[in-house]
Each structure stands twice: as structure tokens, then as C-alpha cells.
Design a protein around this motif. Structure first.
Motif, mmCIF file in Angstrom:
data_model
loop_
_atom_site.group_PDB
_atom_site.id
_atom_site.type_symbol
_atom_site.label_atom_id
_atom_site.label_comp_id
_atom_site.label_asym_id
_atom_site.label_seq_id
_atom_site.Cartn_x
_atom_site.Cartn_y
_atom_site.Cartn_z
ATOM 1 N N VAL A 145 0.852 -1.191 0.000
ATOM 2 C CA VAL A 145 0.000 0.000 0.000
ATOM 3 C C VAL A 145 0.884 1.235 0.000
ATOM 4 O O VAL A 145 1.740 1.392 0.859
ATOM 5 C CB VAL A 145 -0.925 0.023 1.236
ATOM 6 C CG1 VAL A 145 -1.719 1.337 1.274
ATOM 7 C CG2 VAL A 145 -1.874 -1.160 1.220
ATOM 8 N N VAL A 146 0.685 2.088 -0.998
ATOM 9 C CA VAL A 146 1.373 3.380 -1.061
ATOM 10 C C VAL A 146 0.313 4.431 -1.366
ATOM 11 O O VAL A 146 -0.270 4.445 -2.446
ATOM 12 C CB VAL A 146 2.470 3.414 -2.146
ATOM 13 C CG1 VAL A 146 3.131 4.799 -2.194
ATOM 14 C CG2 VAL A 146 3.519 2.343 -1.906
ATOM 15 N N TYR A 147 0.053 5.297 -0.405
ATOM 16 C CA TYR A 147 -0.923 6.355 -0.637
ATOM 17 C C TYR A 147 -0.427 7.314 -1.718
ATOM 18 O O TYR A 147 0.770 7.622 -1.792
ATOM 19 C CB TYR A 147 -1.157 7.157 0.638
ATOM 20 C CG TYR A 147 -2.015 6.480 1.674
ATOM 21 C CD1 TYR A 147 -3.218 5.872 1.332
ATOM 22 C CD2 TYR A 147 -1.627 6.460 3.012
ATOM 23 C CE1 TYR A 147 -4.016 5.263 2.293
ATOM 24 C CE2 TYR A 147 -2.423 5.856 3.980
ATOM 25 C CZ TYR A 147 -3.609 5.255 3.617
ATOM 26 O OH TYR A 147 -4.395 4.650 4.557
ATOM 27 N N ASN A 148 -1.351 7.793 -2.541
ATOM 28 C CA ASN A 148 -1.011 8.868 -3.461
ATOM 29 C C ASN A 148 -0.565 10.089 -2.664
ATOM 30 O O ASN A 148 -1.031 10.317 -1.545
ATOM 31 C CB ASN A 148 -2.222 9.250 -4.318
ATOM 32 C CG ASN A 148 -2.480 8.257 -5.425
ATOM 33 O OD1 ASN A 148 -1.552 7.640 -5.944
ATOM 34 N ND2 ASN A 148 -3.737 8.089 -5.795
ATOM 35 N N GLY A 149 0.328 10.881 -3.257
ATOM 36 C CA GLY A 149 0.785 12.090 -2.597
ATOM 37 C C GLY A 149 0.872 13.240 -3.580
ATOM 38 O O GLY A 149 1.037 13.031 -4.778
#
Length: 350
Positions: A145-149
Motif C-alpha cells: 500500500v502506497v498512498y497517493n501524494g
């Protein structure tokens, strides 16, 4: 992401001609390849030919592929190849989580499972996307999981229009369509003449046969260049995101970086961005009265306090620095990974 990675690596970008502007993409023209593409089977083959030719020319160590169609094109090309680069895939919203028929969702999920055999890592843009993908059979070992930034908001002290300072001014940004819950938003404002609330609508319809009757306390602004969105957010008191389904919700974190609280539905990743009563409000999409009650109870003082909280949360979780650092670590891990029979040994990445 391109700006960040170009300082560390030799980056190429392959993108479709559709909706791409070479002048605004953050990459030099000699590192950019735009392939012919429209959403029709005739263009699918041409797109795959162009991608295959460029990949063969570049011979990359890592291919980071974004989006469902690009992911289908690229991984299909690699499916019967014994040697290939590391493949990292992010759908930016799973097709099998859309509000569509169950048989279509099953087909989309089956295709993703098959193509995942030619994928080293799968990036999910929220915990919700991750958990649902595992339920549909995608590999937990390959999933992260990598949140958008997004980066800092540009400095723009001047607001683009005059708002009614004696009113609470809400801003909607996005397509005027069913996915974004635009019909629900208009319905709520038509049925409830909020005397102290004014609604501004940035965006428009994408379907020609779709027309809306706008309530008197709403102002349609139309499409606004992405570079100007922050100015509109700064002018208002809060941003509303009433989506039916949402892979992530970039508009929500753009609001947080501008110190604006977010009123959002309980769909997709939005409850991971908005903490109810802290940096905004979450309402049950299936309970229209819940949204009505939230709007009726808004106060400028409370929204300003929530906006301050939202900015802190933005820098803690949703700034592009966090996203870029996580992806960089993922690249390194992917290159060190001892692959199974589908993976290949790749040269050292410098």
C-alpha cells in the motif's frame, strides 16, 4: 514522481497521446514517447506495438506501469517472454471495484489475477483497495500500500472570485457524473435550501447526453486548469467529495494541503483520508439525511479549526515526499528480490 526520480535515475516516460500534453509533462522530450491510443480494439494493437518497440530500445531495469489499460498492454507483451524487466503495477483504482454488474467485476478480477503472474509488485493506493484486491484473489506477497501524494500547494494569494463572506462556501471539484456522486449532491441542494450555505461547482459533464438542473444556491464554474485548483480551494471554507466509488481521492488531499476540511462519503479510500470530526466529516452515501445534517450543522469557526488539523495530516501521510520515498524503497526491494519462476535476474540499478 518524475521530478523526484529524474534526480536519481535515468527515467523514460511512455504515455498515450490521448489526454497527454508534452509541454506540461515533467520530462525532457528525448525521454518521452507518446503512443497512438483511443479506447477501441483497433488502437489497442497499435499501442502495444509502440510500447513493445520502445521497451526493446530502452531495455529498462524496472517498468513502473500506471493504469488498467497500460497495465494490460505491457504485461500482455511480457506474458510469454522468459526474460523481462522488473514490473511494478498500480491500477490507480481497481476496475472490479466499480459500481457495475457482478459478472463484469469477476471478469476484471480474473484478468488482473492472470496478469499478476507477470508482475513483481502491485501497488494499492489505499488499504481499502488492498483488502478488496485480496478478497478477489490477488497475491498478498506481491501487494503493498502506497498512498497517493501531492507536493506543496503553489503560492497564490489572490482568489479567483468573490465569495459570500457571510455564507459557508462549499466547493465541489470533479466530473459531473454518477461515479462522483454529483447527482446526489444536486439532489440534496435542491431539496434543502440551505440559507447559509453556497455551493461552487468546478468541472463539467463528460457525456454529451447528460444535462443537469442546477439549484439556485449553486454556481457552476466549469472546467478549471489544474494549476488553478488551489486558488479556488483557498477561496472556500470546505471541499465536498460525495463519490459513489473512489479509488483514492486526490481532490481530498489537495483540500487538506490548502487547510480546507473535507466533507466526504464513506466510499473507497475517503475514510482513510478524512477523520470524522477532526479534518472533516464522513457521511454514509446511502443515508442522504446524514449529509443534510452535516451541511446544516456547519460553522466557519469549526471548519477553520478542522482545516488546521487537515494540513498536519496532509504533511504526515499524503505529501509526495512520503509517496516518493516508499516507491524508491520498493524499487530497491524489487531489484534485490529473489524471483520465482516468473521473475528474472536484473542488472544493478545505478
Amino acid at each position: 514522481m518524475l521530478r523526484y526520480q529524474s534526480e536519481k535515475h535515468d527515467i523514460y516516460l511512455i504515455a498515450s497521446e490521448q489526454n497527454s500534453n508534452s509541454k506540461t509533462l515533467q520530462i525532457h522530450s528525448d525521454r518521452l514517447e507518446l503512443y497512438p491510443y483511443k479506447r477501441s480494439p483497433h488502437y489497442f494493437f497499435r499501442a502495444m506495438q509502440s510500447i513493445h518497440r520502445k521497451i526493446k530500445e530502452i531495455n529498462p531495469d524496472i517498468v513502473h506501469v500506471h493504469g488498467t489499460f497500460a497495465g494490460f498492454f505491457l504485461r500482455t507483451l511480457f506474458f510469454f517472454k522468459k526474460k523481462r524487466p522488473v514490473v511494478i503495477y498500480c491500477s490507480h483504482g481497481w476496475a472490479f471495484l466499480m459500481d457495475t454488474s457482478s459478472w463484469k467485476r469477476k471478469v476484471f478480477a480474473t484478468v488482473e489475477r492472470v496478469l499478476s503472474l507477470r508482475t513483481d509488485f502491485i501497488i494499492h493506493i489505499s488499504k481499502h483497495e488492498y483488502e478488496m484486491a485480496l478478497q478477489y484473489g490477488l497475491s498478498a506477497k506481491k501487494s503493498v500500500v502506497v498512498y497517493n501524494g501531492v507536493s506543496d500547494a503553489p503560492s497564490s494569494p489572490a482568489v479567483p472570485f468573490d465569495v459570500k463572506r457571510d455564507k459557508i462556501n462549499l466547493l465541489y471539484v470533479g466530473r459531473f457524473d454518477r461515479q462522483k456522486g454529483f447527482d446526489l449532491l444536486l439532489e440534496v441542494f435542491k431539496e434543502n435550501r440551505f440559507t447559509d450555505v453556497h455551493l461552487y461547482l468546478v468541472g463539467d459533464t463528460v457525456l454529451k447526453d447528460c444535462d443537469y438542473d442546477y439549484p439556485s444556491n449553486a454556481v457552476k464554474i466549469g472546467w478549471v486548469d489544474n494549476s488553478e485548483i488551489d486558488r479556488y480551494m483557498k477561496a472556500c471554507d470546505a471541499v465536498i467529495v460525495p463519490s459513489r466509488w473512489e479509488g483514492f481521492g486526490i481532490v481530498a488531499i489537495e483540500a487538506l494541503r490548502n487547510k480546507k476540511p473535507v466533507i466526504a462519503s464513506n466510499r473507497g479510500a475517503l475514510p482513510e483520508i478524512v477523520q470524522h470530526g477532526v479534518n472533516g466529516y464522513i457521511f454514509d452515501f446511502d443515508n442522504k439525511e446524514a449529509l443534510v445534517n452535516i451541511i446544516q450543522g456547519l460553522s466557519k469557526q469549526q471548519l477553520e479549526w478542522m482545516g488546521e488539523n487537515g494540513e498536519e495530516i496532509f504533511y504526515e501521510k499524503f505529501h509526495s515526499n512520503q509517496m516518493n520515498t516508499q516507491i524508491e524503497r520498493l524499487y530497491m526491494d524489487a531489484l534485490k528480490k529473489q524471483g520465482d519462476r516468473y521473475s528474472v535476474t536484473v542488472k544493478k540499478y545505478v
